[in-house]
Design an enzyme around this catalytic site. Sequence first.
Site, short mmCIF file in Angstrom:
data_model
loop_
_atom_site.label_atom_id
_atom_site.label_comp_id
_atom_site.label_asym_id
_atom_site.label_seq_id
_atom_site.Cartn_x
_atom_site.Cartn_y
_atom_site.Cartn_z
N SER A 13 25.40 19.21 -44.82
CA SER A 13 25.05 19.15 -45.88
C SER A 13 23.10 18.79 -45.91
CB SER A 13 25.43 17.72 -46.97
OG SER A 13 25.89 16.93 -45.67
N GLY A 14 22.97 18.50 -44.42
CA GLY A 14 21.86 18.83 -43.37
C GLY A 14 20.65 19.72 -44.51
N GLN A 47 13.94 12.92 -35.09
CA GLN A 47 12.14 11.66 -35.71
C GLN A 47 10.91 13.35 -35.86
OE1 GLN A 47 12.34 9.44 -32.01
NE2 GLN A 47 13.59 8.37 -32.96
N GLY A 48 10.95 14.02 -34.41
CA GLY A 48 9.95 14.48 -34.07
C GLY A 48 8.93 15.45 -35.16
N GLY A 49 9.40 16.04 -35.44
CA GLY A 49 8.72 16.97 -37.00
C GLY A 49 8.99 18.76 -36.77
N GLU A 115 3.54 18.66 -29.00
CA GLU A 115 4.83 18.39 -28.25
C GLU A 115 4.77 19.51 -27.07
OE1 GLU A 115 8.30 17.90 -31.06
OE2 GLU A 115 7.69 16.24 -31.43
N ASP A 218 32.90 21.90 -35.28
CA ASP A 218 33.20 22.01 -36.30
C ASP A 218 33.22 23.63 -36.33
OD1 ASP A 218 34.24 19.58 -35.66
OD2 ASP A 218 33.27 18.93 -37.35
N HIS A 239 18.26 16.21 -24.07
CA HIS A 239 17.15 15.14 -24.64
C HIS A 239 16.43 14.52 -23.15
CE1 HIS A 239 13.51 13.03 -26.38
NE2 HIS A 239 13.52 13.91 -27.17
N ARG A 286 11.58 20.63 -21.92
CA ARG A 286 12.74 19.79 -21.67
C ARG A 286 13.25 19.76 -20.76
NH1 ARG A 286 14.55 18.93 -28.16
NH2 ARG A 286 12.37 17.75 -28.62
N HIS A 347 21.17 16.67 -25.76
CA HIS A 347 20.70 16.77 -28.13
C HIS A 347 21.30 17.59 -28.59
CE1 HIS A 347 17.39 15.57 -30.34
NE2 HIS A 347 16.37 16.74 -30.10
N ARG A 382 15.92 25.29 -26.35
CA ARG A 382 14.97 25.56 -27.48
C ARG A 382 13.27 24.95 -27.49
NH1 ARG A 382 13.99 21.09 -31.56
NH2 ARG A 382 15.50 19.89 -30.36
N LEU A 388 14.74 21.90 -37.42
CA LEU A 388 14.12 22.30 -38.50
C LEU A 388 13.92 22.95 -39.33
CD1 LEU A 388 12.92 18.26 -38.99
CD2 LEU A 388 15.06 19.63 -39.75
#
Length: 529
Positions: A13-14, A47-49, A115, A218, A239, A286, A347, A382, A388
Amino acid sequence: MANQNFDVVIIGSGAAGLTAALNLAPSLKVAVLAKGALNEGSTAWAQGGIAAVLEPGDTFESHIEDTMVAGAGLNNRATVEFVVGNAPAAIDRLADLGVPFNVADDNNGWHLTREGGHSHRRIVHVDDATGWAVQEALERAARAYPNITLVPDMVAIDLVTSRHGERYSGDGHVWGVYALNRKRGKVETFLGRATILATGGAGRVYLFSTAPRGATGDGIAMAWRAGCRVSNMEFMQFHPTCLYNLEVKNFLITEAVRGEGGHLLIPETGHRFMPDFDERAELAPRDVVARAIDHEIKRLGLDFVHLDISHRPPEFVKEHFPNIHAKLLGLGIDITKDPIPVVPAQHYTCGGVVIDLDGRTDLPGLYAAGEVSQSGLHGANRLASNSLLECFVFGEAAANHILENWDDLPPPPPIRPWDESRVADSDEEVVIKQNWTEIRRFMWNYVGIVRTTKRLERAAHRIKMLTDEVEDYYGHFRVTPDLVELRNLLQTASLIVRSALHRKESRGLHYTTDYPKTLPKAVDTVLAP
């Protein structure tokens, strides 16, 4: 309980799951299953965007190139072009849903941050809590649709495949999922013509992780058991900067703190060490930053390093990072004056279930989107704020493919209900807790940021012993949420270790001292059941 029938069943449900649901809901009946509360997934923690080409002077080609460079050549270029090209429209749709992105007078009205790994400012954000705002907007929109049924507290156990039908057809078609209702303690069956996995990643395989508690691999484990290929599981992103605090677990200090001028320092001496490792210093990708911190912590026997942004004006820091400032103030750290103690933590899961540009897996009727999948976007590492974005683009792509091919998706055959007639209630919950802790510890020590073949073989040996134990336990006792998660954690750990042993080079996030060089040709690691 009788089987529950829908047109499409979405597990998760994200951002990916709700995006798919919203695209399907005008014409189809959709069930969205959440493992706990609807907002407990990774999306709300981001948090980031979201990265998108919105700044005058920025180009799709530049965003594609930055993504490919971060991914160490392992990305699928067609996927990268597809996602990057669809990014601005995804941002517009989120704004239409009421996501209150920060605005400015330039950049066509958007306030954009930069970033690590990005050559331009292209991160749209809502202060330093973008994910939370996105999750709230998507949930609000989903609740307004009569065709969407939101079902919290459902722990997915296994996909319903053709072998669960009353006659085995052998084509591996997926018809939905068996899920344990946490409240009732009973297994329920959710059936649909199509099923979308949007279950997130597998961060909780590791001792230190920024992922929410439910990120136990899962979807990856269920898809593997059902017969899907899984790819690139060795690429676990760590991260670089998770808050080091024994009371507060998994609090992330966003990449943007470094993007806005934060320095990484050795605590005792105040030495700024990133320029010793990379000319981009704190703005390196990263994996470079995480390895550098890991190196200094191990070399000097430290518990943490410092991330310091106190040299920037106090008002600037408070305005850019209000949530981080407030949270750390409560822990006695004023980031306008004090450095932040940080350690690397797992992360993001860059590998996952293999999908195409329509979000289709190897099994008919089964789609996947977001962190559970390996779409070809991320490659060996990534790029910040592309995650997102992948959820929105592939959530929509999967929904579109289902809608366009609806008449070709057969309705579910008669499906056998879940059978627990031959199992008993467990009297040994301690076994689950012990094994869970052991997996996370040896994965951190043996399969972490820097790897060796010997350590990977040790991990493989432990996994083999534990698998026999857990499968025996699973066969004898009634399922509980913890048992389901333990089984999936172990399966996912096995896939990570197998993939890591298979790769005889260092590339992106997979760094092994036995094969420190990168091979000339980039090849995906693909495991087939």
